[in-house]
Design a protein around this motif. Structure first.
Motif, PDB file in Angstrom:
ATOM      1  N   UNK A 347       0.811  -1.221   0.000  1.00  0.00           N
ATOM      2  CA  UNK A 347       0.000   0.000   0.000  1.00  0.00           C
ATOM      3  C   UNK A 347       0.849   1.277   0.000  1.00  0.00           C
ATOM      4  N   UNK A 348       2.078   1.158  -0.528  1.00  0.00           N
ATOM      5  CA  UNK A 348       2.942   2.335  -0.643  1.00  0.00           C
ATOM      6  C   UNK A 348       3.167   2.676  -2.112  1.00  0.00           C
ATOM      7  N   UNK A 349       3.628   3.891  -2.357  1.00  0.00           N
ATOM      8  CA  UNK A 349       3.938   4.329  -3.723  1.00  0.00           C
ATOM      9  C   UNK A 349       5.075   5.331  -3.684  1.00  0.00           C
ATOM     10  N   UNK A 350       5.653   5.596  -4.850  1.00  0.00           N
ATOM     11  CA  UNK A 350       6.659   6.636  -4.995  1.00  0.00           C
ATOM     12  C   UNK A 350       7.851   6.473  -4.079  1.00  0.00           C
ATOM     13  N   UNK A 351       8.320   7.583  -3.508  1.00  0.00           N
ATOM     14  CA  UNK A 351       9.515   7.577  -2.667  1.00  0.00           C
ATOM     15  C   UNK A 351       9.333   6.706  -1.427  1.00  0.00           C
ATOM     16  N   UNK A 352       8.108   6.655  -0.903  1.00  0.00           N
ATOM     17  CA  UNK A 352       7.855   5.822   0.277  1.00  0.00           C
ATOM     18  C   UNK A 352       8.043   4.345  -0.044  1.00  0.00           C
ATOM     19  N   UNK A 353       7.644   3.941  -1.241  1.00  0.00           N
ATOM     20  CA  UNK A 353       7.832   2.551  -1.677  1.00  0.00           C
ATOM     21  C   UNK A 353       9.315   2.235  -1.806  1.00  0.00           C
ATOM     22  N   UNK A 563       7.136  -6.948 -11.067  1.00  0.00           N
ATOM     23  CA  UNK A 563       6.366  -5.764 -11.418  1.00  0.00           C
ATOM     24  C   UNK A 563       6.720  -4.545 -10.576  1.00  0.00           C
ATOM     25  N   UNK A 564       7.499  -4.742  -9.516  1.00  0.00           N
ATOM     26  CA  UNK A 564       7.968  -3.589  -8.757  1.00  0.00           C
ATOM     27  C   UNK A 564       8.737  -2.613  -9.638  1.00  0.00           C
ATOM     28  N   UNK A 565       9.390  -3.119 -10.660  1.00  0.00           N
ATOM     29  CA  UNK A 565      10.143  -2.257 -11.581  1.00  0.00           C
ATOM     30  C   UNK A 565       9.229  -1.212 -12.202  1.00  0.00           C
ATOM     31  N   UNK A 566       8.020  -1.611 -12.574  1.00  0.00           N
ATOM     32  CA  UNK A 566       7.086  -0.671 -13.201  1.00  0.00           C
ATOM     33  C   UNK A 566       6.639   0.399 -12.206  1.00  0.00           C
ATOM     34  N   UNK A 567       6.549   0.044 -10.932  1.00  0.00           N
ATOM     35  CA  UNK A 567       6.063   0.984  -9.921  1.00  0.00           C
ATOM     36  C   UNK A 567       7.136   1.977  -9.494  1.00  0.00           C
ATOM     37  N   UNK A 569      10.100   2.692 -11.824  1.00  0.00           N
ATOM     38  CA  UNK A 569      10.683   3.345 -13.005  1.00  0.00           C
ATOM     39  C   UNK A 569       9.764   3.339 -14.236  1.00  0.00           C
ATOM     40  N   UNK A 570       8.744   2.486 -14.227  1.00  0.00           N
ATOM     41  CA  UNK A 570       8.028   2.212 -15.464  1.00  0.00           C
ATOM     42  C   UNK A 570       6.627   2.785 -15.546  1.00  0.00           C
ATOM     43  N   UNK A 571       5.712   1.974 -16.047  1.00  0.00           N
ATOM     44  CA  UNK A 571       4.368   2.447 -16.397  1.00  0.00           C
ATOM     45  C   UNK A 571       3.490   2.737 -15.190  1.00  0.00           C
ATOM     46  N   UNK A 572       3.850   2.241 -14.012  1.00  0.00           N
ATOM     47  CA  UNK A 572       2.991   2.411 -12.838  1.00  0.00           C
ATOM     48  C   UNK A 572       3.586   3.344 -11.788  1.00  0.00           C
ATOM     49  N   UNK A 574       4.014   6.063  -9.291  1.00  0.00           N
ATOM     50  CA  UNK A 574       3.000   6.834  -8.564  1.00  0.00           C
ATOM     51  C   UNK A 574       1.823   6.018  -8.111  1.00  0.00           C
ATOM     52  N   UNK A 575       1.636   4.823  -8.700  1.00  0.00           N
ATOM     53  CA  UNK A 575       0.537   3.949  -8.279  1.00  0.00           C
ATOM     54  C   UNK A 575       0.889   3.257  -6.970  1.00  0.00           C
TER      55      UNK A 575
END
Length: 661
Positions: A347-353, A563-567, A569-572, A574-575
């Motif tokens: 349930x994290x995104x961006x820099x927090x992830x 899929x962490x790569x997409x979250x 650097x990639x398509x996701x 900010x999600x």
């Protein structure tokens, strides 16, 4: 007047000592060209005692570096305790490659070319730790030398020398030899650069020793093979010559072979042969090397060679249940991380992830850093060839190579070594002296996100690589370097996830678009994302993740959760991430098409066993279609250009672009 007489007496005594040393430096060959390369396998130094069979206890030989960085200080020290000169008063010091065989063995290419010096002292090894400034204290003899270099007057002054002797230009075929006319004056001793005479007196006098040559024709043997060992003397023996030898080396011992290790050359003859048979057992001992060591010979003989090493290839190697990167399998190897390992990133995104991921893989209370030498052991396990447990799998060149062929000298042909996927010079991490310690997984450093130096020995970012190919890659960014021509590119996703891991693991590193020149930055991000997407983590990569985890107690999250790569650097970007996408889900949706660009054979690889493939032109015109087994080739007959492959399996379709060269 009395003082003057004392000075005259002291001068006389000094001259007497200079021209009547008990032991002197008799010959030096610092630069050889026998092998047609710069490895200097045949360099040597030879000492000569005034009396034969002289015990050298209490002597130490020291080599001094005259370069600017060397600061006229010691770089190699040899303790001569336990060594004795021969019947001609000679002690030969060199590598296993030298003929005749030396009495004291040093590594090849140990003696620097100059301007340098070698000096003989009365003393102990501990008197001259590396970096000790040259001195005349307890000095017995010294020789300053070069290979067409300028005189090092500072080094000569430290050793009380007035002349520096030139062996010749680089890769010369000479040695520097000492000659004594026996007159005992200042001109008695001269030095000449001429044809080397190792283990023989420079003036041709003395006892001529009968050389013994050992011959084992083949380099490699399989279990069950028999081979001949032949001993040949240069002259017929004048009495029965009994020769004893051993083959033991490491785990290879008398239980691994049959045959006699004692032979006799009869009087009047000069050769004898014995046969050895390697036992074909059922044990997986790994490939081994036996070392043929000839026991000490009578004083009138000398070995022309010795310590012959030959490889025994074990036919009991293990084949893993999963495939190589060229024949990938999926789902056989599962991750060994604890069930809650990634819970904190949910349930994290961006820099927090990113921060939560770093908190896991750089946790200083758990994660360990090993030495750069430990990496050899890590790679032998992590990069083990699934098709042969006696080999490592080489990144880039996509082939197996014997674990025994690890590079230990400057010659990298046919060897493997440690490849930094995020190169040292780009990252800014370096080795320290303790990195030379190969001390095992239970001895480690505490490490954290700011411990950039530990990136030098991070097993997630080092791979076994072909020596020359590693040199070819050098410090290029990916995208600049795309692997050897003609390979399938099975390494691309692996190295992409490897360097992406490094950005999260170490605060000072980042992956950027293009080819940055700032230390700590590496590219090309767009290339690496493409490689990651088109080459999903397979069982080989998951297995190495598990192995490195055993040593470092951290994992590469982009193998476990691709899929962490997409979250990040990639398509996701900010999600919000939820721990629902596993490597299995990623594999089901990802199909690998390789090589790309392609010449005439296109391969399709994925999780399923069969694929329907339709080839279209760039304008959308259907050109060909086939149903292929996983990793089977699609034979193409296409002109240069851009094409598309529509790939269908189990009611799922994916279209990929490829280029024909």
């Amino acid at each position: 007047m009395k003082i003057k007489s004392t000075l005259v007496l002291m001068s006389f005594l000094f001259i007497s000592v200079c021209f009547s040393q008990t032991v002197v430096i008799n010959e030096l060959d610092c630069d050889t060209t026998f092998d047609g390369n710069n490895i200097d396998n045949h360099e040597f130094v030879e000492l000569k005692s005034e009396t034969p069979n002289f015990n050298l206890d209490g002597y130490v030989l020291v080599f001094f570096n005259g370069s600017t960085s060397g600061n006229d200080s010691s770089y190699l020290t040899l303790d001569l305790d336990g060594y004795t000169t021969d019947i001609n008063g000679l002690l030969l010091i060199g590598s296993n490659n030298l003929t005749p065989f030396p009495q004291l063995i040093i590594s090849p290419n140990s003696i620097q070319n100059g301007a340098d010096a070698v000096a003989l002292y009365l003393g102990d090894y501990t008197d001259f730790p590396e970096g000790t400034l040259a001195t005349q204290t307890n000095l017995v003899d010294a020789l300053a030398y070069d290979t067409s270099d300028s005189d090092d007057t500072g080094l000569m002054a430290l050793l009380g020398l007035t002349t520096q002797y030139n062996e010749g230009s680089g890769n010369n075929s000479n040695s520097i030899q000492r000659f004594d006319d026996g007159l005992g004056n200042a001109d008695s001793i001269t030095y000449t650069s001429t044809t080397p005479t190792p283990r023989a007196l420079n003036d041709g006098s003395g006892v001529v020793l009968n050389g013994v040559l050992t011959t084992v024709n083949d380099i490699h043997f399989n279990e069950g093979d028999s081979f001949d060992v032949t001993f040949t003397t240069e002259q017929n023996v004048d009495s029965d010559l009994v020769l004893d030898f051993s083959l033991n080396n490491g785990g290879f011992d008398t239980s691994d072979f049959t045959g006699s290790t004692q032979v006799t050359i009869p009087t009047g003859q000069n050769t004898i042969t014995t046969s050895i048979t390697i036992i074909d057992d059922i044990n997986d001992e790994g490939d081994e090397i036996f070392k043929l060591v000839l026991s000490p010979l009578p004083t009138s003989y000398l070995p022309l060679n010795n310590n012959l090493e030959r490889r025994v290839i074990d036919n009991d190697f293990v084949v893993a249940p999963f495939g190589t990167p060229l024949s990938p399998t999926f789902g056989i190897v599962t991750g060994t991380q604890p069930a809650d390992y990634y819970d904190s990133i949910n349930n994290l995104s961006g820099a927090a992830l990113e921060q939560a991921l770093q908190d896991i893989i750089a946790d200083p209370t758990i994660v360990r850093a090993q030495t750069y030498s430990d990496i050899i052991d890590i790679l032998q396990e992590a990069d083990q060839n699934p098709a042969n447990s006696n080999q490592v799998w080489l990144v880039y060149t996509e082939q197996g190579r014997a674990k025994l062929d690890y590079q230990t000298t400057s010659n990298n042909i046919g060897t493997w070594n440690r490849e930094h996927t995020f190169p040292r010079s780009l990252a800014g991490y370096n080795s320290i002296d303790l990195d030379d310690e190969r001390d095992g997984k239970d001895i480690f450093w505490t490490t954290k996100a700011d411990s950039l130096r530990h990136g030098n020995s991070d097993g997630h970012a080092l791979r076994a690589a072909d020596g020359p190919e590693n040199s070819s890659r050098n410090n290029s960014h990916y995208g600049q370097y795309n692997g050897p021509t003609g390979t399938a590119g099975s390494f691309k996703g692996d190295v992409a996830r490897s360097v992406l891991y490094m950005q999260i693991r170490y605060n000072a590193l980042s992956i950027e678009n293009g080819f940055p020149t700032t230390t700590g930055q590496m590219g090309d991000l767009a290339t690496l994302l493409d490689w990651h997407r088109n080459d999903p983590p397979d069982d080989f990569e998951m297995n190495r993740n598990n192995v490195v985890y055993e040593w470092q107690i951290n994992r590469n999250p982009f193998i476990d959760q691709p899929d962490l790569v997409e979250y990040i650097w990639g398509d996701n970007v900010g999600d919000t991430w939820t721990n629902t996408l596993s490597v299995t889900d990623f594999e089901k949706e990802t199909i690998k098409l390789y090589p790309n660009p392609v010449n005439n054979q296109l391969f399709i690889s994925g999780k399923n066993n069969e694929y329907k493939v339709v080839i279209y032109s760039s304008e959308g015109r259907k050109l060909d279609s086939k149903t292929l087994k996983n990793n089977s080739p699609f034979n193409l007959d296409l002109t240069t250009g851009v094409y598309f492959a529509k790939i269908t399996s189990q009611d799922k379709t994916e279209t990929k672009k490829f280029v024909v060269k």
